[in-house]
Enzyme design. Structure first.
Site, PDB file in Angstrom:
ATOM      1  N   HIS A  75      -4.404   8.708   4.510  1.00  0.00           N
ATOM      2  CA  HIS A  75      -5.041   8.224   3.154  1.00  0.00           C
ATOM      3  C   HIS A  75      -6.365   8.706   3.079  1.00  0.00           C
ATOM      4  CE1 HIS A  75      -2.687   4.135   3.325  1.00  0.00           C
ATOM      5  NE2 HIS A  75      -1.672   5.256   3.724  1.00  0.00           N
ATOM      6  N   GLU A  77      -9.260   7.517   2.285  1.00  0.00           N
ATOM      7  CA  GLU A  77     -10.336   6.940   2.818  1.00  0.00           C
ATOM      8  C   GLU A  77     -10.478   7.326   4.171  1.00  0.00           C
ATOM      9  OE1 GLU A  77      -7.746   5.544   1.049  1.00  0.00           O
ATOM     10  OE2 GLU A  77      -8.165   3.471   0.377  1.00  0.00           O
ATOM     11  N   CYS A 105      -5.943  -0.257   1.285  1.00  0.00           N
ATOM     12  CA  CYS A 105      -5.048  -1.067   2.225  1.00  0.00           C
ATOM     13  C   CYS A 105      -5.587  -1.792   3.146  1.00  0.00           C
ATOM     14  CB  CYS A 105      -3.858  -0.175   2.395  1.00  0.00           C
ATOM     15  SG  CYS A 105      -4.122   1.113   3.624  1.00  0.00           S
ATOM     16  N   CYS A 108      -7.114   0.718   5.865  1.00  0.00           N
ATOM     17  CA  CYS A 108      -8.214   1.538   5.457  1.00  0.00           C
ATOM     18  C   CYS A 108      -9.522   0.505   5.518  1.00  0.00           C
ATOM     19  CB  CYS A 108      -8.093   2.190   4.191  1.00  0.00           C
ATOM     20  SG  CYS A 108      -6.891   3.620   4.100  1.00  0.00           S
TER      21      CYS A 108
END
Length: 175
Positions: A75, A77, A105, A108
């Protein structure tokens, strides 16, 4: 060693409390994250971009890349946090702010807490997996030992429009 880390962290947190953040700064950094989200879309990844800022400098950046890397943890992040940790030479990132175009999410959010990010600024809310209040709010959980300040909805319309356009095109594409 642990005592030294705690002292340095306390000092950074003390200094961070004195830092002032302005909407203009948040907009500036979020525009940088949006550019990374556009890059992700160009690579046929879900358009999410993230940057980590320390002392008014970007020290980490990332765009979604799970498809290309066959990596569910790729992801935006996570990429930004990894790069920032390397830049500072520390897995803890006190004094840092994370800007991301989509509400993080749970995975993260956990990484953000473990990294000791001081501020999380995000754009669009994620009603399916958002862990900053849309589905769950991990940052409001008082039993956890680190509490990141969360600033939602910065350039939310632009972030949501990018996601909407991406998924609309994906649904319209022949299988």
């Amino acid at each position: 060693m642990f005592e030294l880390e705690r002292t340095v962290t306390a000092q950074l947190n003390k200094n961070t409390a004195k830092m002032e953040f302005t909407l203009d700064q948040d907009l500036r950094w979020m525009r940088q994250a949006l550019a990374l989200a556009e890059d992700a879309a160009a690579r046929h990844e879900v358009p999410v971009g993230a940057i980590v800022v320390f002392e008014n400098t970007i020290i980490g950046h990332g765009g979604n890349a799970p498809i290309a890397g066959n990596d569910p943890t790729a992801h935006a992040e996570i990429a930004a946090l990894r790069e920032a940790a390397c830049a500072l030479g520390n897995y803890r990132l006190p004094g840092c702010s994370l800007y991301v175009t989509l509400e993080p999410c749970a995975m993260c959010a956990g990484a953000i807490m473990h990294a000791r990010i001081v501020r999380l600024v995000f754009g669009a809310r994620d009603t399916k997996t958002g862990a900053c209040g849309s589905v769950v709010d991990l940052f409001a959980e008082s039993r956890l030992n680190h509490h990141t300040e969360v600033i939602p909805d910065i350039l939310a319309d632009e972030s949501a429009a990018l996601l909407s356009t991406f998924f609309k095109a994906r649904r319209a594409a022949p299988s």
